[in-house]
Scaffold this motif. Structure first.
Motif, PDB file in Angstrom:
ATOM      1  N   ILE A 629     -55.304   4.427  39.741  1.00  0.00           N
ATOM      2  CA  ILE A 629     -54.998   5.660  40.464  1.00  0.00           C
ATOM      3  C   ILE A 629     -53.860   6.379  39.760  1.00  0.00           C
ATOM      4  O   ILE A 629     -52.779   5.823  39.578  1.00  0.00           O
ATOM      5  N   ILE A 630     -54.122   7.610  39.333  1.00  0.00           N
ATOM      6  CA  ILE A 630     -53.101   8.446  38.714  1.00  0.00           C
ATOM      7  C   ILE A 630     -52.648   9.473  39.742  1.00  0.00           C
ATOM      8  O   ILE A 630     -53.459  10.229  40.270  1.00  0.00           O
ATOM      9  N   HIS A 631     -51.361   9.498  40.020  1.00  0.00           N
ATOM     10  CA  HIS A 631     -50.853  10.377  41.072  1.00  0.00           C
ATOM     11  C   HIS A 631     -50.921  11.836  40.673  1.00  0.00           C
ATOM     12  O   HIS A 631     -51.336  12.693  41.457  1.00  0.00           O
ATOM     13  N   CYS A 632     -50.465  12.156  39.448  1.00  0.00           N
ATOM     14  CA  CYS A 632     -50.529  13.500  38.866  1.00  0.00           C
ATOM     15  C   CYS A 632     -49.467  14.462  39.369  1.00  0.00           C
ATOM     16  O   CYS A 632     -49.376  15.581  38.852  1.00  0.00           O
ATOM     17  N   ASP A 633     -48.668  14.089  40.340  1.00  0.00           N
ATOM     18  CA  ASP A 633     -47.659  15.028  40.831  1.00  0.00           C
ATOM     19  C   ASP A 633     -46.422  14.279  41.320  1.00  0.00           C
ATOM     20  O   ASP A 633     -45.958  14.458  42.446  1.00  0.00           O
ATOM     21  N   VAL A 634     -45.873  13.427  40.436  1.00  0.00           N
ATOM     22  CA  VAL A 634     -44.671  12.667  40.775  1.00  0.00           C
ATOM     23  C   VAL A 634     -43.470  13.600  40.659  1.00  0.00           C
ATOM     24  O   VAL A 634     -43.199  14.157  39.592  1.00  0.00           O
ATOM     25  N   LYS A 635     -42.760  13.785  41.756  1.00  0.00           N
ATOM     26  CA  LYS A 635     -41.595  14.667  41.808  1.00  0.00           C
ATOM     27  C   LYS A 635     -40.787  14.288  43.042  1.00  0.00           C
ATOM     28  O   LYS A 635     -41.293  13.610  43.955  1.00  0.00           O
ATOM     29  N   PRO A 636     -39.522  14.705  43.122  1.00  0.00           N
ATOM     30  CA  PRO A 636     -38.691  14.321  44.278  1.00  0.00           C
ATOM     31  C   PRO A 636     -39.266  14.772  45.609  1.00  0.00           C
ATOM     32  O   PRO A 636     -39.072  14.102  46.625  1.00  0.00           O
ATOM     33  N   GLU A 637     -39.986  15.901  45.632  1.00  0.00           N
ATOM     34  CA  GLU A 637     -40.565  16.369  46.888  1.00  0.00           C
ATOM     35  C   GLU A 637     -41.624  15.418  47.426  1.00  0.00           C
ATOM     36  O   GLU A 637     -41.890  15.398  48.631  1.00  0.00           O
ATOM     37  N   ASN A 638     -42.242  14.639  46.548  1.00  0.00           N
ATOM     38  CA  ASN A 638     -43.291  13.707  46.954  1.00  0.00           C
ATOM     39  C   ASN A 638     -42.787  12.269  47.073  1.00  0.00           C
ATOM     40  O   ASN A 638     -43.577  11.342  47.199  1.00  0.00           O
ATOM     41  N   ILE A 639     -41.471  12.091  47.011  1.00  0.00           N
ATOM     42  CA  ILE A 639     -40.857  10.779  47.252  1.00  0.00           C
ATOM     43  C   ILE A 639     -40.106  10.888  48.576  1.00  0.00           C
ATOM     44  O   ILE A 639     -39.077  11.570  48.671  1.00  0.00           O
ATOM     45  N   ARG A 673     -44.419  22.161  37.475  1.00  0.00           N
ATOM     46  CA  ARG A 673     -43.648  22.519  36.294  1.00  0.00           C
ATOM     47  C   ARG A 673     -42.319  21.779  36.303  1.00  0.00           C
ATOM     48  O   ARG A 673     -41.688  21.606  37.337  1.00  0.00           O
ATOM     49  N   GLY A 674     -41.893  21.375  35.123  1.00  0.00           N
ATOM     50  CA  GLY A 674     -40.679  20.578  35.005  1.00  0.00           C
ATOM     51  C   GLY A 674     -40.957  19.094  34.972  1.00  0.00           C
ATOM     52  O   GLY A 674     -40.118  18.317  34.530  1.00  0.00           O
ATOM     53  N   TYR A 675     -42.124  18.692  35.456  1.00  0.00           N
ATOM     54  CA  TYR A 675     -42.501  17.272  35.460  1.00  0.00           C
ATOM     55  C   TYR A 675     -43.814  17.037  34.714  1.00  0.00           C
ATOM     56  O   TYR A 675     -44.299  15.909  34.674  1.00  0.00           O
ATOM     57  N   LEU A 676     -44.392  18.089  34.149  1.00  0.00           N
ATOM     58  CA  LEU A 676     -45.678  17.981  33.459  1.00  0.00           C
ATOM     59  C   LEU A 676     -45.507  17.350  32.086  1.00  0.00           C
ATOM     60  O   LEU A 676     -44.653  17.792  31.300  1.00  0.00           O
ATOM     61  N   ALA A 677     -46.308  16.360  31.778  1.00  0.00           N
ATOM     62  CA  ALA A 677     -46.273  15.718  30.471  1.00  0.00           C
ATOM     63  C   ALA A 677     -46.863  16.652  29.415  1.00  0.00           C
ATOM     64  O   ALA A 677     -47.717  17.496  29.715  1.00  0.00           O
ATOM     65  N   PRO A 678     -46.435  16.532  28.150  1.00  0.00           N
ATOM     66  CA  PRO A 678     -46.936  17.427  27.098  1.00  0.00           C
ATOM     67  C   PRO A 678     -48.449  17.406  26.940  1.00  0.00           C
ATOM     68  O   PRO A 678     -49.040  18.409  26.549  1.00  0.00           O
ATOM     69  N   SER A 704     -28.308  12.417  37.466  1.00  0.00           N
ATOM     70  CA  SER A 704     -27.418  13.581  37.446  1.00  0.00           C
ATOM     71  C   SER A 704     -27.173  14.182  38.822  1.00  0.00           C
ATOM     72  O   SER A 704     -26.187  14.887  39.033  1.00  0.00           O
ATOM     73  N   GLY A 705     -28.119  13.957  39.777  1.00  0.00           N
ATOM     74  CA  GLY A 705     -27.985  14.567  41.091  1.00  0.00           C
ATOM     75  C   GLY A 705     -28.284  16.045  41.092  1.00  0.00           C
ATOM     76  O   GLY A 705     -27.849  16.766  41.999  1.00  0.00           O
ATOM     77  N   ARG A 706     -29.016  16.539  40.082  1.00  0.00           N
ATOM     78  CA  ARG A 706     -29.327  17.955  39.963  1.00  0.00           C
ATOM     79  C   ARG A 706     -30.708  18.108  39.344  1.00  0.00           C
ATOM     80  O   ARG A 706     -31.247  17.179  38.750  1.00  0.00           O
ATOM     81  N   LYS A 707     -31.264  19.314  39.499  1.00  0.00           N
ATOM     82  CA  LYS A 707     -32.559  19.596  38.904  1.00  0.00           C
ATOM     83  C   LYS A 707     -32.446  19.603  37.381  1.00  0.00           C
ATOM     84  O   LYS A 707     -31.452  20.064  36.822  1.00  0.00           O
ATOM     85  N   ASN A 708     -33.479  19.100  36.707  1.00  0.00           N
ATOM     86  CA  ASN A 708     -33.492  19.140  35.252  1.00  0.00           C
ATOM     87  C   ASN A 708     -33.457  20.570  34.736  1.00  0.00           C
ATOM     88  O   ASN A 708     -32.843  20.853  33.708  1.00  0.00           O
ATOM     89  N   CYS A 709     -34.153  21.469  35.413  1.00  0.00           N
ATOM     90  CA  CYS A 709     -34.154  22.881  35.052  1.00  0.00           C
ATOM     91  C   CYS A 709     -33.256  23.602  36.042  1.00  0.00           C
ATOM     92  O   CYS A 709     -33.679  23.915  37.153  1.00  0.00           O
ATOM     93  N   SER A 710     -32.000  23.812  35.668  1.00  0.00           N
ATOM     94  CA  SER A 710     -31.024  24.311  36.630  1.00  0.00           C
ATOM     95  C   SER A 710     -30.139  25.355  35.982  1.00  0.00           C
ATOM     96  O   SER A 710     -29.771  25.221  34.820  1.00  0.00           O
ATOM     97  N   PRO A 711     -29.751  26.393  36.722  1.00  0.00           N
ATOM     98  CA  PRO A 711     -28.864  27.430  36.185  1.00  0.00           C
ATOM     99  C   PRO A 711     -27.403  27.026  36.265  1.00  0.00           C
ATOM    100  O   PRO A 711     -26.567  27.790  36.707  1.00  0.00           O
TER     101      PRO A 711
END
Length: 872
Positions: A629-639, A673-678, A704-711
């Motif tokens: 089973i491949i989840h395909c959308d691993v991100k903090p919102e889904n944990i 986006r931000g978690y998509l593999a190449p 880091s406690g912050r988004k990888n893509c962050s301003p």
């Protein structure tokens, strides 16, 4: 089950074996009849293994001359390792018969007490192997039945206890009938239970080593210790290593202790005893007594709790207040369920008294007042007491049977224990009034129900006529049903979670008023079912043709997998055009809200536990399910986070099932986006390594406690040379003031400056070595080439410390600098400060520093988060 059969070849061809002595029998043939008064030898045995290590006998434990059993006994230690008729003992005149149909045990009047099940062939012989396995053979020496398949309270070397297999203790050393303690092998552990409630797990042992997250297939006791195996014995899941021994057996004793005993020569040693503290055994002192181990070396001290006096005649405890009485557990139809709560009171157990229930059982409610917890117990006639945790409002109900309590001063005043009481006088009056009240109620109900039923029948007929008239006007689609060419409303999926009625879920969610999340396929609402269970209800609103397929896929996937770090699907609704999923409710919400919010900071150990639990869940999905089973959308919102920040992965609506041999191609872009593999962007094959990449990105965010893509701009930190960070400042510091954290993590890894990557809110409560471990694992997970990424099973091993963590390949991480530079360009920074897309069509090639390799990306145009992301 054939894989669990062990029969030495030297014993199968019994016809060539010659007994060493005429007094020993090594096989017997049909029409063999024996009683306790007709033993073959002085030891009471009628059958021996070839080396006389084991014997089969009609035994009389304790010489009580009342209960006799068919037993297999380990001769040197005189230990009973198996018995047949434990719940139907025979008398001294009972008989054992071996016939062509199998073994039968009967009483003196030839009434059957026990027998082997029906066999597919006639029995030719009964033998006892050198492992202690009693085996019935046919004329071809093929096994028809084996005692190893039906364990009682003991497992020996050479015997395998399969998953879902169990041992049950005896009542006492002399009464071998089934007691209240049991041991079960689960898909991931070994648990001890008393009357269905868990009080110990093998994984709790400090010497237990978890080597993998594969699904357990069986338990084995051998020279190395206690081991749980998977993959036909090729993979060790959990192991407790013990010193080598000539012979070893594991037994669940009547006391509730699970012991592993080794026997060398005449020396017997207890290698393993659990629970180690006797007060952890639920019934060690009997009912309603408090167990204490303090100030004694001779075993537990049992005493009566506050409000009780010792009864020397029964060796139990009696209430001091004669006006009160203890309730008895009841069924739902019992009269006690009708008792008014005005007759119920609660007697406190005092400070420092605890129970095993609070260690292993789930509370029935969270965050409630003590009065509400008592009210729940009052309304449940099976509830005999409760424990309440002051600090968090956890409510535990003690149901069906009251065991022993533990004296534990460490509990303090945080846990409060109570025993349910009845007013003895009122209870008696209630009993006398029951029959009179019942007659009055029956008369009243009859007068009301008969005319009401008639009205309901007339109304029902009228409603049916109205529905037919409406359908003839508006058609089946508009009336809330699918057309005949569509999906049937009443489809069912056997074996999957509960199917709920739409109206019940609408009521449970307050007409879908309590929104707790939303995503690409719909919204999630908090609800409370009729039984009081709090749930999360996902309402699928954007249900197209693909949506229906995704919906059924999610049910099929989640409903058949079970793991402590995966959100449990409790049920679903498929009614008309409505599609809903009912999940267990996670009271701490999603990881992104905790990690990136303004609330209390997550401590490092909590972050590590979240990382480990998430990794274990993904390893289970990739390696331990029937289909990969491949989840395909691993991100903090889904944990999602449950009690004590236990992580649980949710949302499998975007997952795909792969057979172990497949390496499939997806035709549409999945994920966030931000978690998509190449490989999503280069038309490469998608595999479980895409989840590994996404997990690595989440791991960096945990650090880091912050988004990888962050301003956010990187704060200039003191360098290793004293703080003169001038010419070699990080390339991740962007001229736009934004930061692509993975590139910054790569820079700091190369310079060995790991503490600069840690969440500054931790304020030094983490070491450089701890950060280095997670950063290195994360960077290994985000290698550009998927083949360089570790499997999630390996990630779990690295996190647990069983496997030395790898150092990332820098040449496979230079693409992060390309992403980082693209991220820092003002032209691709949106109004919200986030990277609009570093996945642009025909992105320019980037010459990587160090390796000279050129990476080219043929990237799809920008897609919105709703199109890319799955449901939350």
């Amino acid at each position: 089950m054939d894989s669990f059969l062990i029969i030495p070849a030297t014993l199968i061809f019994f016809s060539v074996i010659t007994p060493i002595s005429g007094s020993y029998q090594y096989h017997i043939t049909p029409n063999y009849n024996i009683s306790y008064l007709q033993f073959v030898d002085d030891h009471g045995a009628f059958l021996y293994s070839q080396n006389r290590t084991f014997m089969a006998a009609i035994c009389n434990p304790g010489k009580q001359q009342i209960k006799f059993y068919l037993c297999v006994i380990h001769v040197p230690s005189t230990t009973i390792i198996w018995l047949a008729n434990r719940d139907a003992p025979m008398s001294i005149s009972g008989k054992l018969l071996l016939s062509s149909d199998g073994i039968t045990i009967s009483d003196e009047n030839s009434n059957k007490k026990w027998s082997t099940p029906s066999l597919h062939s006639s029995v030719s012989a009964l033998i006892l192997t050198e492992f202690g396995n009693l085996v019935l053979l046919d004329h071809n020496n093929v096994s028809l039945w084996e005692s190893f398949r039906f364990p009682t309270d003991t497992v020996v070397v050479g015997q395998l206890l399969p998953v879902e297999g169990s041992l049950t203790s005896s009542v006492s050393d002399n009464d071998l009938s089934r007691g209240n303690y049991s041991l079960s092998v689960t898909s991931s552990d070994v648990i001890l239970q008393w009357s269905g409630s868990t009080y110990w797990k093998l994984s709790m042992d400090p010497n237990a080593q978890r080597n993998s997250n594969y699904v357990v297939e069986y338990l084995k006791i051998d020279a190395s210790g206690i081991t749980l195996f998977a993959r036909d014995g090729l993979v060790v899941v959990l192991q407790v290593k013990l010193l080598p021994s000539d012979f070893r057996f594991a037994k669940l004793y009547p006391s509730g202790h699970f012991k592993v005993i080794s026997y060398s020569g005449r020396d017997q040693t207890e290698d393993f005893v659990w629970p180690r503290d006797s007060c952890d055994v639920p019934y060690v002192c009997g009912g309603i007594k408090v167990c204490s181990m303090e100030g004694t070396s001779n075993g537990p001290v049992c005493s009566c709790p506050s409000g009780f006096n010792s009864d020397h005649q029964t060796n139990g405890c009696v209430l001091r207040d004669a006006s009160l009485s203890l309730p008895f557990a009841c069924n739902s139809s019992d009269d006690q369920s009708l008792k008014s709560s005005r007759n119920i009171s609660y007697l406190g157990l005092g400070v420092g008294v605890g129970s095993f229930l609070t260690k292993f059982s789930d509370p029935v409610k969270y965050g409630i007042e003590l009065s509400m917890c008592k009210n729940l117990c009052s309304k449940d006639c099976s509830c005999l007491g409760l424990f309440y945790k002051n600090s968090s409002g956890l409510c535990f109900l003690n149901q069906h049977q009251l065991g022993s309590f533990m004296s534990n001063v460490a509990v303090g005043s945080d846990f409060l224990g109570y025993i349910k009481m009845f007013d003895a006088v009122s209870a008696t009056d209630d009993t006398n009034d029951t029959s009179r009240s019942r007659r009055q109620v029956i008369t009243l109900v009859a007068l009301i129900i008969f005319p009401s039923s008639l009205l309901l029948v007339i109304a029902g007929l009228g409603f049916q006529r109205w529905r037919k008239w409406k359908r003839s006007i508006v058609g089946p689609e508009k009336s809330g049903h699918l057309s005949s060419s569509g999906e049937s409303e009443a489809f069912s999926i056997p074996g999957l979670p509960v199917r709920y009625d739409y109206e019940d879920l609408r009521v449970a969610t307050g007409n879908f008023s309590s929104l707790i999340g939303s995503g690409g396929f719909g919204a999630v609402y908090k609800g409370t079912l009729l039984d009081g269970t709090v749930v999360a209800v996902k309402k699928i609103t954007n249900l197209g043709v693909q949506g229906k397929t995704e919906f059924c896929t999610e049910i099929a996937v989640i409903g058949n997998i079970h793991h402590m770090n995966l959100v449990k699907l409790k049920g679903f609704c498929a009614q008309g055009s409505q599609r809903l999923l009912v999940y267990e409710y996670m009271n701490h919400g999603s990881l992104d809200r905790i990690l990136f919010g303004n609330g209390p900071v997550l401590e490092w150990q909590e972050r590590f536990n979240i990382a480990l639990g998430t990794a274990r869940a993904l390893a289970y999905l990739h390696s331990c399910c029937e289909h990969k089973i491949i989840h395909c959308d691993v991100k903090p919102e889904n944990i999602l986070l449950h009690d004590f920040f236990q992580p649980k992965i949710s949302d499998f609506g975007l997952s795909k099932l792969l057979s172990p041999e497949q390496s499939s191609h997806f035709t549409t872009m999945r994920g966030t986006r931000g978690y998509l593999a190449p490989e999503w962007l280069t038309s490469s094959a998608i595999s479980e390594k895409t989840d590994v990449y996404s997990y690595g990105m989440v791991l960096l965010e945990l650090v880091s406690g912050r988004k990888n893509c962050s301003p956010q701009r990187v704060q200039q930190s003191h360098s290793l040379d004293g703080g003169n960070n001038t010419g070699n400042s990080s390339s991740a510091s962007c001229r736009s003031g934004s930061l692509y954290f993975p590139m910054y993590a790569l820079d700091m890894h190369e310079q060995g400056r790991y503490l600069e990557l840690a969440d500054p809110r931790l304020e030094g409560r983490v070491t450089s070595e701890e950060v280095q471990k997670l950063v290195c694992i994360a960077l290994c997970c985000v290698h550009e080439e998927s083949s360089f990424r570790p499997t999630m099973v390996s990630v779990v091993g690295m996190l647990e410390g069983r496997i030395e963590f790898d150092h990332p390949r820098l040449e496979s991480l230079n693409f992060l600098r390309f992403y980082g530079r693209r991220f820092s360009e003002p032209s691709i920074i949106g109004n919200d400060g986030q990277q609009m897309s570093y996945y642009r069509t025909n992105a320019s090639a980037s010459s990587t520093s160090g390796s000279g390799t050129v990476h080219s990306y043929s990237n799809p145009s920008y897609v919105s988060s709703q199109e890319v992301s799955g449901p939350r």
